[in-house]
Design an enzyme around this catalytic site. Structure first.
Site, PDB file in Angstrom:
ATOM      1  N   CYS A  43       0.825  -1.194   0.000  1.00  0.00           N
ATOM      2  CA  CYS A  43       0.000   0.000   0.000  1.00  0.00           C
ATOM      3  C   CYS A  43       0.868   1.257   0.000  1.00  0.00           C
ATOM      4  CB  CYS A  43      -0.947   0.097   1.193  1.00  0.00           C
ATOM      5  SG  CYS A  43      -2.087  -1.273   1.301  1.00  0.00           S
ATOM      6  N   ARG A  75       3.804  -0.337  -4.858  1.00  0.00           N
ATOM      7  CA  ARG A  75       3.545  -0.861  -3.518  1.00  0.00           C
ATOM      8  C   ARG A  75       2.225  -1.614  -3.425  1.00  0.00           C
ATOM      9  NH1 ARG A  75       6.771   1.642   0.393  1.00  0.00           N
ATOM     10  NH2 ARG A  75       5.292   1.063   1.989  1.00  0.00           N
ATOM     11  N   TRP A 123      -2.692  -2.725  -1.668  1.00  0.00           N
ATOM     12  CA  TRP A 123      -2.375  -4.148  -1.799  1.00  0.00           C
ATOM     13  C   TRP A 123      -3.238  -4.826  -0.741  1.00  0.00           C
ATOM     14  CZ3 TRP A 123      -0.444  -8.257   1.098  1.00  0.00           C
ATOM     15  CH2 TRP A 123      -0.001  -9.364   0.361  1.00  0.00           C
ATOM     16  N   ASN A 160      -1.812   2.040   5.713  1.00  0.00           N
ATOM     17  CA  ASN A 160      -0.912   0.999   5.223  1.00  0.00           C
ATOM     18  C   ASN A 160      -0.499   0.177   6.432  1.00  0.00           C
ATOM     19  OD1 ASN A 160       1.183  -0.502   4.083  1.00  0.00           O
ATOM     20  ND2 ASN A 160       2.654   1.170   4.213  1.00  0.00           N
ATOM     21  N   GLY A 161      -0.752  -1.141   6.386  1.00  0.00           N
ATOM     22  CA  GLY A 161      -0.388  -1.995   7.511  1.00  0.00           C
ATOM     23  C   GLY A 161      -1.512  -2.971   7.802  1.00  0.00           C
ATOM     24  N   GLU A 219      17.387 -17.733  -8.054  1.00  0.00           N
ATOM     25  CA  GLU A 219      16.947 -16.388  -8.425  1.00  0.00           C
ATOM     26  C   GLU A 219      16.285 -16.393  -9.806  1.00  0.00           C
ATOM     27  OE1 GLU A 219      16.330 -13.808  -6.969  1.00  0.00           O
ATOM     28  OE2 GLU A 219      16.491 -12.160  -8.374  1.00  0.00           O
ATOM     29  N   LYS A 241      12.473 -15.228 -10.516  1.00  0.00           N
ATOM     30  CA  LYS A 241      12.142 -14.167 -11.492  1.00  0.00           C
ATOM     31  C   LYS A 241      11.067 -14.664 -12.439  1.00  0.00           C
ATOM     32  CE  LYS A 241      13.359 -11.445  -9.987  1.00  0.00           C
ATOM     33  NZ  LYS A 241      14.134 -11.266  -8.828  1.00  0.00           N
ATOM     34  N   GLU A 252       7.561 -15.201 -10.657  1.00  0.00           N
ATOM     35  CA  GLU A 252       6.843 -14.027 -10.142  1.00  0.00           C
ATOM     36  C   GLU A 252       6.285 -13.125 -11.235  1.00  0.00           C
ATOM     37  OE1 GLU A 252       8.822 -11.025  -7.697  1.00  0.00           O
ATOM     38  OE2 GLU A 252      10.721 -11.521  -8.643  1.00  0.00           O
ATOM     39  N   HIS A 302      17.556 -36.255  -7.014  1.00  0.00           N
ATOM     40  CA  HIS A 302      16.898 -36.756  -5.802  1.00  0.00           C
ATOM     41  C   HIS A 302      15.416 -36.398  -5.773  1.00  0.00           C
ATOM     42  CE1 HIS A 302      20.753 -37.999  -4.215  1.00  0.00           C
ATOM     43  NE2 HIS A 302      21.228 -36.828  -4.615  1.00  0.00           N
ATOM     44  N   LYS A 328       5.870  -4.365  -4.163  1.00  0.00           N
ATOM     45  CA  LYS A 328       7.315  -4.181  -4.113  1.00  0.00           C
ATOM     46  C   LYS A 328       7.863  -4.348  -2.700  1.00  0.00           C
ATOM     47  CE  LYS A 328      11.313  -3.122  -5.780  1.00  0.00           C
ATOM     48  NZ  LYS A 328      11.976  -4.211  -6.500  1.00  0.00           N
TER      49      LYS A 328
HETATM   50  O1  M6R Z   1      12.948  -5.098  -0.087  1.00  0.00           O
HETATM   51  P1  M6R Z   1      13.483  -6.452   0.225  1.00  0.00           P
HETATM   52  O2  M6R Z   1      14.785  -6.719  -0.448  1.00  0.00           O
HETATM   53  O3  M6R Z   1      13.555  -6.723   1.691  1.00  0.00           O
HETATM   54  O4  M6R Z   1      12.424  -7.442  -0.393  1.00  0.00           O
HETATM   55  C1  M6R Z   1      12.524  -8.825  -0.227  1.00  0.00           C
HETATM   56  C2  M6R Z   1      11.594  -9.553  -1.149  1.00  0.00           C
HETATM   57  O5  M6R Z   1      10.273  -9.189  -0.890  1.00  0.00           O
HETATM   58  C3  M6R Z   1      11.916  -9.252  -2.622  1.00  0.00           C
HETATM   59  O6  M6R Z   1      13.231  -9.548  -2.925  1.00  0.00           O
HETATM   60  C4  M6R Z   1      10.978 -10.089  -3.526  1.00  0.00           C
HETATM   61  O7  M6R Z   1      11.256 -11.436  -3.401  1.00  0.00           O
HETATM   62  C5  M6R Z   1      11.113  -9.623  -4.978  1.00  0.00           C
HETATM   63  N1  M6R Z   1       9.816  -9.400  -5.539  1.00  0.00           N
HETATM   64  C6  M6R Z   1      11.811 -10.597  -5.841  1.00  0.00           C
HETATM   65  O8  M6R Z   1      11.938 -10.150  -7.140  1.00  0.00           O
END
Ligand code: M6R
Length: 620
Positions: A2, A27, A74, A100-101, A493, A497, A500, A516, A615
């Site tokens: 948010c 956000r 969000w 927000n929260g 990673e 990517k 997501e 395994h 984000k």
């Molecule tokens: O802001 P942060 O680095 O603490 O965020 C951690 C994760 O939420 C962030 O890396 C998330 O996994 C990304 N969307 C990955 O691309």
């Protein structure tokens, strides 16, 4: 999660609110809304979907007022819908607010308020806060306060928030107090922009860029009373505070798309610069080590460290895994990489000589912040490797290292990963040189690091080849990502990517571990992406590739320039520059970021705003 904006001043508030919400949309983008206060009337416009939809709603008949608040959501409590969209109104319309929260005790508060005659329209936890503030305002007025008096409104907010359990960043308007905005914070970030006879409020500094350079980061338990003339910050326990006004270093260019179609692509292409920025001023060639300004630990203490815990979430956790390998190799200090969401509730034995690093782009991730606080509470030095200056984690850590990556706007983290890995390499060098790492070895590492921006420029040349690859594979339903040693975190990673932003199922694994279990997934339709640059167990990774080939699985390889052996085995190869093993994640991550990007685009996904994500994850 948010985004919040607010404005008080002489100008119409709507322009700033909408522009600010666009900048904060990363956000959350389930719904958006604004509320403007104009001579005893609050005009609320809110809608499911993107900020542009609210903008459309306001276009024909714009709400007027020089005081206003806005929100991009969000969803946590209640589905994304018009009725659940913020701002929410309290009482009979005398209060309107955005939040927000998460309010953890909202169910009991809601029952209490219903029994007092308040009617709820939404399924959100926020509406409880709106009614609670309205109820407290009524009480203050009964006690002799005036509805138009900022101090009466402040007391209403103070008493209301003292009853909340959970986290909040709040911006509140009062129908009968023209030109007044009250903001309160516990756990969710808020920044006040100090202008000339005008004030801005936002969840982070990006909406303020271009409006003012002077900012004040609100701290937990603080409430700001803002009018066009002045602002006051009150701590709920210690009273009035002297505001700590800081200068904002962001420019509007940092948040503009420029020639790129998406922020993610822009940020991928910024990575050579990201490495340069992370290295700037930190290489000490004379001593063959790294230098940091903000660690705030004396050398004796640093030399005494016998264990390091790196804690993070998501991509930052993957960078932490690379950090584990680097620090253990260079400095011979045992490292553990902990999911922050686990560490915050675990009770691992920590000695006096254990040092904790929280790794985070946003500096606001709720789990990382909580894990850091828990370790701090137990008396351990906690440091942050963080991108966002002035964020909660950056401020609460005992010291740390900034990434200097600039704003990362795409929800999928790319350049932050690269900056984190660069900073962790510097940290490993620094700790190594305090221990066993020789001067010539330190010099060599510095030379390699200095060459990395060019290597990343070279690696980015694979973009067209990766685009073609994406065209070939974008309809696959499952991908495996496999790598070993330094490239195992890169495999994780790459898989993150892809899933997501393209919503394709992807699994990252250490290449040898694949037999395994995950090998059962392999068939002619399931591509395996092998991250296989030259390394000291290269032949072993080649054997793992053979195992997939024997089961007719298509193989995509990320290999070093000129590697013909891989080309014989793989169906497709993307080449990256041949760099030292410990620096490979910086170049091998690039084709995987690009692959995810192009696949998502071909599948028609919203690259910068993937579904269900935000984000910065400021809820548990
Ligand atoms: O802001 P942060 O680095 O603490 O965020 C951690 C994760 O939420 C962030 O890396 C998330 O996994 C990304 N969307 C990955 O691309």
């Amino acid at each position: 999660m948010c985004g919040i904006v607010g404005y008080v001043g002489p100008h119409p508030a709507l322009g700033f609110l909408l522009e600010g919400l666009h900048r904060l949309e990363y956000r959350g983008y389930d719904s958006a809304g604004v509320a403007l206060l104009d001579g005893g009337r609050i005009d609320v416009r809110r809608k499911t979907g993107r900020v542009s939809q609210v903008e459309e709603l306001c276009r024909l008949d714009p709400p007027v007022g020089t005081t206003g608040i806005g929100h991009t959501r969000w969803a946590t409590h209640g589905v994304p819908s018009d009725i659940n969209a913020h701002p929410h109104t309290g009482g009979d319309g005398e209060v309107v607010l955005v939040h927000n929260g998460v309010i953890e005790n909202y169910t009991s508060l809601r029952s209490q308020l219903i029994s007092q005659g308040y009617t709820f329209h939404s399924a959100t936890d926020t509406e409880v806060v709106a009614h609670l503030v309205a109820a407290q305002l009524k009480r203050e007025i009964k006690l002799g306060g005036k509805a138009s008096d900022p101090q009466t409104c402040l007391r209403a907010v103070e008493t209301a928030v003292s009853q909340l359990k959970g986290t909040f960043g709040l911006a509140v308007l009062f129908r009968d107090a023209p030109g007044l905005l009250i903001a309160a914070r516990l756990g969710s970030p808020l920044v006040i922009g100090v202008g000339k006879d005008e004030f801005f409020l936002a969840s982070d500094a990006s909406p303020l860029v271009g409006h003012t350079e002077r900012v004040v980061y609100l701290k937990d338990h603080e409430i700001a009373v803002i009018t066009a003339k002045d602002f006051e910050i009150v701590h709920r326990e210690t009273g009035s505070q002297t505001p700590d006004v800081r200068i904002l270093e962001q420019t509007s260019q940092d948040t503009e798309l420029g020639e790129f179609e998406h922020y993610m692509l822009k940020e991928i292409f910024e990575q050579p610069q990201t490495v340069e920025n992370a290295l700037r001023g930190r290489l000490d060639e004379e001593e063959a080590t790294a230098r940091f300004g903000g660690l705030n630990l004396d050398p004796q203490m640093l030399r005494g460290i016998d264990r390091i815990i790196l804690t993070a979430c998501g991509t930052s956790w993957h960078a932490g895994l690379v950090g584990e390998y680097l620090i253990e190799e260079f400095a011979r200090i045992p490292v553990e990489v902990e999911y922050a969401s686990e560490l915050r509730y675990r009770n691992p034995p920590l000695s006096d000589r254990t040092m904790i690093f929280a790794i985070t782009q946003s500096g606001e991730t709720a789990d990382t912040l909580a894990a850091m606080r828990e370790c701090k509470r137990k008396g351990h030095p906690t440091l942050a490797i963080c991108n966002v200056v002035g964020s909660s984690i950056a401020r609460e850590a005992d010291g740390g290292i900034y990434l200097h990556a600039g704003p990362e706007i795409g929800v999928a983290s790319t350049k932050a990963f690269t900056a984190q890995v660069t900073v962790l390499t510097l940290l490993a060098l620094f700790l190594g040189r305090m221990r066993h790492l020789s001067y010539p070895a330190g010099k060599r590492i510095i030379g390699h690091l200095q060459a990395m921006p060019d290597n990343l420029r070279q690696a980015l040349k694979c973009n067209e080849a990766v685009k073609k690859l994406a065209e070939k594979y974008y309809q696959a339903e499952t991908f495996l990502y496999l790598g070993r040693l330094y490239n195992f975190p890169v495999a994780l990673e790459g898989a993150l990517k892809l899933k997501e932003i393209s919503y394709i199922h992807a699994e990252g694994y250490p290449a040898a571990e694949m037999k395994h279990g995950p090998i059962a997934l392999v068939d002619e339709e399931t591509p395996s992406v092998f991250v296989v640059p030259k390394c000291n167990i290269y032949p072993k990774v080649i054997s793992n590739m053979e195992e997939i080939k024997a089961r007719r699985g298509p193989i995509i390889a990320i290999a070093c320039d000129g590697d013909d052996k891989v080309a014989e085995l793989a169906d497709d190869v993307i080449y990256v520059p041949d760099v030292d093993e410990y620096l490979q994640p910086l170049v091998t991550a690039i084709p995987l970021q690009l692959l995810a990007y192009h696949v998502a685009k071909l599948r028609g996904c919203n690259v910068d705003r993937p579904r269900n994500l935000a984000k910065s994850v400021t809820v548990e």
